[in-house]
Design a protein around this motif. Structure first.
Motif, PDB file in Angstrom:
ATOM      1  N   ARG A 429       1.013  -1.429   0.112  1.00 25.42           N
ATOM      2  CA  ARG A 429       0.215  -0.117  -0.175  1.00 25.42           C
ATOM      3  C   ARG A 429       1.023   1.103  -0.035  1.00 25.42           C
ATOM      4  O   ARG A 429       0.628   2.147  -0.896  1.00 25.42           O
ATOM      5  CB  ARG A 429      -0.804  -0.011   1.275  1.00 25.42           C
ATOM      6  CG  ARG A 429      -2.286  -0.673   1.029  1.00 25.42           C
ATOM      7  CD  ARG A 429      -3.020  -0.367   2.264  1.00 25.42           C
ATOM      8  NE  ARG A 429      -2.457  -1.077   3.479  1.00 25.42           N
ATOM      9  CZ  ARG A 429      -2.307  -2.150   3.987  1.00 25.42           C
ATOM     10  NH1 ARG A 429      -3.223  -3.387   3.318  1.00 25.42           N
ATOM     11  NH2 ARG A 429      -2.595  -2.264   5.139  1.00 25.42           N
ATOM     12  N   HIS A 430       2.193   0.862   0.613  1.00 22.68           N
ATOM     13  CA  HIS A 430       3.167   2.454   1.005  1.00 22.68           C
ATOM     14  C   HIS A 430       3.323   2.499  -0.824  1.00 22.68           C
ATOM     15  O   HIS A 430       3.596   3.603  -1.373  1.00 22.68           O
ATOM     16  CB  HIS A 430       3.566   2.347   1.858  1.00 22.68           C
ATOM     17  CG  HIS A 430       4.977   3.320   1.597  1.00 22.68           C
ATOM     18  ND1 HIS A 430       4.589   4.549   2.346  1.00 22.68           N
ATOM     19  CD2 HIS A 430       6.395   3.386   1.880  1.00 22.68           C
ATOM     20  CE1 HIS A 430       5.120   5.291   2.633  1.00 22.68           C
ATOM     21  NE2 HIS A 430       6.559   4.632   1.497  1.00 22.68           N
ATOM     22  N   VAL A 431       4.111   1.755  -1.353  1.00 25.08           N
ATOM     23  CA  VAL A 431       4.713   1.932  -2.591  1.00 25.08           C
ATOM     24  C   VAL A 431       3.496   2.499  -3.560  1.00 25.08           C
ATOM     25  O   VAL A 431       3.821   2.713  -4.243  1.00 25.08           O
ATOM     26  CB  VAL A 431       5.514   0.258  -3.227  1.00 25.08           C
ATOM     27  CG1 VAL A 431       5.908   0.034  -4.365  1.00 25.08           C
ATOM     28  CG2 VAL A 431       6.156  -0.235  -1.868  1.00 25.08           C
ATOM     29  N   LEU A 432       2.384   1.646  -3.599  1.00 29.35           N
ATOM     30  CA  LEU A 432       0.941   2.174  -4.614  1.00 29.35           C
ATOM     31  C   LEU A 432       0.873   3.955  -4.217  1.00 29.35           C
ATOM     32  O   LEU A 432       0.807   3.955  -5.023  1.00 29.35           O
ATOM     33  CB  LEU A 432      -0.499   0.942  -4.138  1.00 29.35           C
ATOM     34  CG  LEU A 432      -1.457   1.937  -5.050  1.00 29.35           C
ATOM     35  CD1 LEU A 432      -1.196   1.130  -5.922  1.00 29.35           C
ATOM     36  CD2 LEU A 432      -2.462   1.296  -4.261  1.00 29.35           C
ATOM     37  N   ARG A 433       0.723   4.090  -3.196  1.00 31.10           N
ATOM     38  CA  ARG A 433       0.679   5.828  -2.910  1.00 31.10           C
ATOM     39  C   ARG A 433       1.839   6.240  -3.072  1.00 31.10           C
ATOM     40  O   ARG A 433       1.653   7.308  -4.260  1.00 31.10           O
ATOM     41  CB  ARG A 433       0.642   5.806  -1.286  1.00 31.10           C
ATOM     42  CG  ARG A 433      -1.475   5.389  -0.761  1.00 31.10           C
ATOM     43  CD  ARG A 433      -1.563   5.968  -0.198  1.00 31.10           C
ATOM     44  NE  ARG A 433      -2.705   5.525   0.735  1.00 31.10           N
ATOM     45  CZ  ARG A 433      -3.700   4.815   1.930  1.00 31.10           C
ATOM     46  NH1 ARG A 433      -2.065   3.418   2.367  1.00 31.10           N
ATOM     47  NH2 ARG A 433      -4.594   4.712   1.496  1.00 31.10           N
ATOM     48  N   SER A 434       2.996   6.205  -3.464  1.00 34.22           N
ATOM     49  CA  SER A 434       3.907   6.464  -3.751  1.00 34.22           C
ATOM     50  C   SER A 434       3.752   6.214  -5.573  1.00 34.22           C
ATOM     51  O   SER A 434       4.780   7.062  -5.705  1.00 34.22           O
ATOM     52  CB  SER A 434       4.961   6.217  -3.295  1.00 34.22           C
ATOM     53  OG  SER A 434       5.300   6.006  -1.720  1.00 34.22           O
ATOM     54  N   ALA A 435       3.880   5.100  -5.736  1.00 37.57           N
ATOM     55  CA  ALA A 435       3.853   5.843  -7.357  1.00 37.57           C
ATOM     56  C   ALA A 435       2.310   5.452  -7.973  1.00 37.57           C
ATOM     57  O   ALA A 435       3.258   6.258  -9.177  1.00 37.57           O
ATOM     58  CB  ALA A 435       3.729   4.205  -7.303  1.00 37.57           C
TER      59      ALA A 435
END
Length: 893
Positions: A429-435
């Protein structure tokens, strides 16, 4: 099927007609029909062995896609088509035929849809469906299942469990009766005492003894070779997962009138996966042990069964076991045993509109108007879940007594985010928001933007269907548009939602990650360094603008790298003209406007360029270095417009700064001195220019007006060689065009090749002024021979005027003077010189007037102030010789 929410949204139950509109999924229908047809042929073949546990399996087709893309709807429609032949698409008749009895069994594996869904319920659901379709016991399997039930659910009758868990249905009571009948049938066949017939465990033990003793009646009853081993095993969940082998045997050996082919539809398959894959292992075993059944599996993620990496976690893995599920199945989808795993994509624009038009109707007409449908379609990015949520919003607004309008649907939905994030880990989820901050990314970029030290979460994320992939793009991955928009604009209801500070920090990390890639990644071989630079600039400027990042960091260096070669790819969409749109309010806005104005000058009047750059400078948002950039290109535009005083002032400011553009500004001063006719001053500036100041090009521009074309050509060739050494295609095209112009005066035959090369080099670039210069060179080449040259000049004059490139007009008129001088047409020659004098009335480019008189062998007008490098009479002789040398070639023209 009626939409109950729509039905209960109004007091008039007949006013709004609603239906579950299923948008055309022609490809998916064909894929299922083809795969099912091939399966039916395979199990009907003489060599098919239902007990073969080693043969590869092709009895499954899988669809995967992001939440809300329509997987469940597809399976419901498949179930309806398999249940009722009149609902099947026409192409199914050819692929499947009409003689097969197909039994659809749809099972929703969603944890939220059925609390406690587990493998036991799956097996019972399948057997319950067969109870009604077959209408008779299946002795071997039923005895094993009854023995399992008695051991695992002591004191709980199966019929009570079926009633309590909602499995009853109209045939629910058939299953307990058939299981009891199977036990009694085995007991009777083995001639067991009466009381033993009701105890499945004792009957199973007796059957095993009979099978071990090779009693003919027992073997005929049990059938499957592994029956004894299964009945001897402890009746636990592990044993239950092998019982489908008995079920497969029973179904395969049914009488012809009773034969049925189960088509088992497993929905929401992603809810079976956990860290240990326990339930998935049992379900995969079910699929493997029932080769006569056909399975349609739908979930958010690809089925990984065809990958060898899962060896040890599942029983049957790898491309040999599941040839159709391999990640890179090379066989076409229509071939036997071909690709059996397919991404369920978004709806097309036409499909979205059709869905919305048919979803709600009033008196046979679409209730949702075309303007609203257009907005919903655009915001949905083709995601069916967004369409459904928009329909619900339409009904909710309408229920309040107000008719919805298009503006009501410029909207995102928290439900999109909830569905997207529900099965992701914290790191994912953290990577998704950043991406989501990036237009496109790779594993390294996503990991750095997230601030993580390892790529594993990013690698897992890109395997999700919400991430699209283009292997030929600079960055291969991109987030689904609807999800990206929802995350960025409405991530306010999730428990782990980010604060504005979180988003700002992520944007800062993403900007730094882009800069790191541009400064350190070797992209030259794969995509071209120029393309990568432009891609980084576009993403970086948007990030800095959207998140008000005042420190432009590497973007300043990238901006200077962008302008270094005069290629001018678009950096951002064209911005409104001053006064018609919002003003820039961040440093990134200001830089984007500067770069856009610089690149757009190839398509806009130079006066608009000066106004745009003046407005940016007045806003005061640029750093000192970027101020010099705007000043320099405003001075260049002023020079093109004939505003020599303003251009001179701007160039002096930039030269005095001793910044990155100082050499270019000094080149500009040299060019302005030449424009004034002060060639000695222009020549004196040359030594300090070097490559950055394009010294050889400026030298050639100074020499050819002197009539010294040999020296000028040498200078231009040196400039071209330098451009090639520095891999500067823009500069190479510029100097090649100047070389072509000089050659056109002296050798029209050779000029043909030089002009052709200039056009070839200009083709991939965006250099309007240089293209026009090449066309003038073609006029000079054809001087004296082209009777239609006046028409060509008129067209060029109009193009030059539209572009605001007034500095080309004197050269254009000089080319026309050359033509008339060669033809010795005194009337046209006089008219052309008169126009040339008017074009240079300000004193700029007045040396063209002198050259025109030299070519025509006329005395100079009074007041000529041109300072030549050599004796004017020598220069006169050179230009007059060009005219006389050309004349013999036109004698027969």
């Amino acid at each position: 099927m009626a939409d109950l929410r729509a039905l209960f949204s109004s007091n008039d139950p007949s006013g709004v007609q609603s239906a579950e509109a299923f948008t055309n999924r022609q490809l998916q229908w064909s894929l299922v029909a083809t795969a099912l047809g091939e399966h039916l042929q395979a199990i009907a073949a003489r060599g098919f062995d239902v007990e073969d546990l080693e043969h590869p399996r092709n009895n499954v087709i899988a669809f995967y896609g992001i939440g809300g893309v329509g997987k469940s709807t597809l399976l419901r429609k498949l179930e309806a088509a398999l249940t009722a032949a009149d609902q099947r698409p026409q192409q199914w008749a050819t692929a499947i035929g009409a003689g097969e009895r197909l039994l659809p069994v749809r099972i929703d594996l969603s944890r939220s849809a059925s609390t406690g869904t587990d493998f036991e319920r799956v097996v019972l659901t399948i057997r319950l469906a067969l109870a009604g379709a077959v209408g008779r016991p299946l002795p071997g399997f039923d005895l094993a299942l009854r023995r399992y039930w008695d051991a695992q659910h002591p004191g709980e009758p199966l019929e009570d469990y079926i009633r309590r868990t909602g499995l009853m249905g109209k045939v629910g009571q058939l299953l307990p009766d058939q299981l009891q009948a199977a036990v009694s049938e085995v007991a009777g066949s083995l001639q067991l005492p009466g009381m033993i017939g009701s105890a499945a465990g004792q009957v199973a033990t007796a059957l095993v003894h009979a099978l071990r003793e090779r009693r003919e009646r027992a073997q005929a009853l049990a059938g499957a070779a592994r029956t004894a081993a299964l009945l001897e095993a402890e009746p636990d969940l592990e044993a239950l997962s092998y019982y489908p082998h008995l079920l497969a045997w029973e179904l395969h050996h049914l009488p012809a009138k009773k034969k049925v082919v189960p088509v088992i539809l497993l929905d929401t398959f992603e809810d079976t996966a956990d860290r240990h894959r326990d339930l998935e292992r049992l379900l995969q075993r079910l699929v493997w042990l029932m080769p006569g059944a056909f399975f349609v599996i739908a979930g958010r993620n690809r089925l990984p069964w065809g990958e060898a990496a899962l060896e040890g976690q599942l029983d049957y893995t790898g491309p040999t076991a599941w040839p159709g599920l391999t990640p890179r199945a090379e066989q076409p989808a229509h071939a036997a045993g071909g690709r059996r795993q397919h991404l369920l994509g978004d709806f097309s624009t036409a499909d979205c509109d059709s869905y919305l038009a048919r979803r709600l109707t009033h008196e046979g007409q679409p209730l949702i108007g075309p303007d609203i449908r257009a907005v919903i379609t655009e915001r949905s990015h083709g995601l069916p879940l967004h369409l459904d949520l928009s329909v619900a919003r339409f009904l909710e607004i309408r229920r309040t007594g107000r008719m919805p309008v298009a503006a009501d649907f410029d909207h995102t939905f928290p439900a999109l985010i909830a569905r997207t994030l529900s099965d992701l880990t914290d790191d994912e989820r953290h990577v998704l928001r950043s991406a989501s901050l990036l237009d496109a990314f790779d594993l390294d970029l996503a990991t750095r933007a997230a601030g993580l030290a390892h790529q594993a979460p990013a690698r897992r994320l890109v395997e999700r269907p919400m991430i699209g992939e283009d292997p030929y793009a600079i960055w291969p991955y991109h987030l689904h548009g609807a999800i990206r928009t929802a995350l960025q604009s409405d991530d306010t209801h999730t428990p782990d939602r980010w604060t504005p500070a979180d988003w700002n920090q992520a944007a800062t990390r993403a900007l730094a990650a882009l800069g790191h890639q541009w400064q350190h990644s070797d992209r030259t071989a794969a995509t071209g360094d120029r393309a990568f630079l432009v891609a980084c600039l576009r993403q970086g400027l948007r990030l800095a603008r959207d998140h008000h990042l005042n420190d432009l960091a590497w973007l300043t260096d990238a901006a200077f790298a962008y302008i270094d070669d005069s290629v001018w790819e678009p950096i951002a969409p064209p911005t409104p003209a001053p006064g018609t749109g919002p003003a820039a309010d961040t440093p990134a806005d200001a830089l984007a406007e500067v770069l856009t104005a610089i690149s757009r000058r190839q398509h806009e009047h130079r006066d608009l360029t000066t106004r745009r750059l003046s407005d940016v400078l007045a806003a005061g948002l640029l750093s000192d270095e970027l101020v010099q950039l705007a000043l320099y290109y405003r001075a260049k535009a002023d020079k093109d417009l004939g505003r020599t005083a303003q251009a001179m002032d701007g160039m002096r400011q930039v030269a005095a700064s001793e910044g990155r553009l100082a050499s270019r500004a000094r080149r500009g001063l040299a060019n302005l001195a030449r424009i004034h006719g002060d060639f000695p001053t222009a020549l004196s500036i040359l030594p300090g220019l070097g490559w950055k100041g394009r010294q050889h090009r400026v030298h050639g521009d100074i020499l050819w007006p002197q009539g010294d074309f040999t020296a000028a050509a040498h200078a231009f060739r040196q400039a071209r060689d330098q451009a090639e050494q520095h891999q500067a295609p823009g500069e190479r095209a510029i100097v090649q065009t100047r070389l072509a112009l000089g050659t056109a005066f002296t050798d029209p035959v050779r000029a043909q090749d030089e002009i052709a090369l200039a056009h070839q080099l200009l083709e991939p670039l965006d250099q309007r002024a240089t293209v026009l210069l090449a066309q003038i060179a073609a006029l000079v080449r054809d001087a004296g021979t082209d009777h239609a040259i006046a028409d060509r000049v008129s067209v060029l004059r109009a193009q030059i005027d539209v572009a605001g490139l007034l500095w080309l007009i004197p050269l254009l008129e000089t080319a026309l003077v050359f033509h008339h001088a060669v033809r010795d047409d005194q009337g046209e020659l006089t008219a052309a010189i008169t126009r040339l004098q008017a074009a240079t009335a300000t004193g700029d480019f007045a040396y063209y007037v002198d050259i025109a008189h030299y070519m025509a062998d006329l005395p100079l007008p009074a007041g000529s102030a041109v300072r030549w490098l050599e004796d004017p009479e020598l220069i006169r002789t050179r230009w007059r010789r060009l005219v006389m040398d050309r004349r013999p070639g036109i004698a027969t023209v």
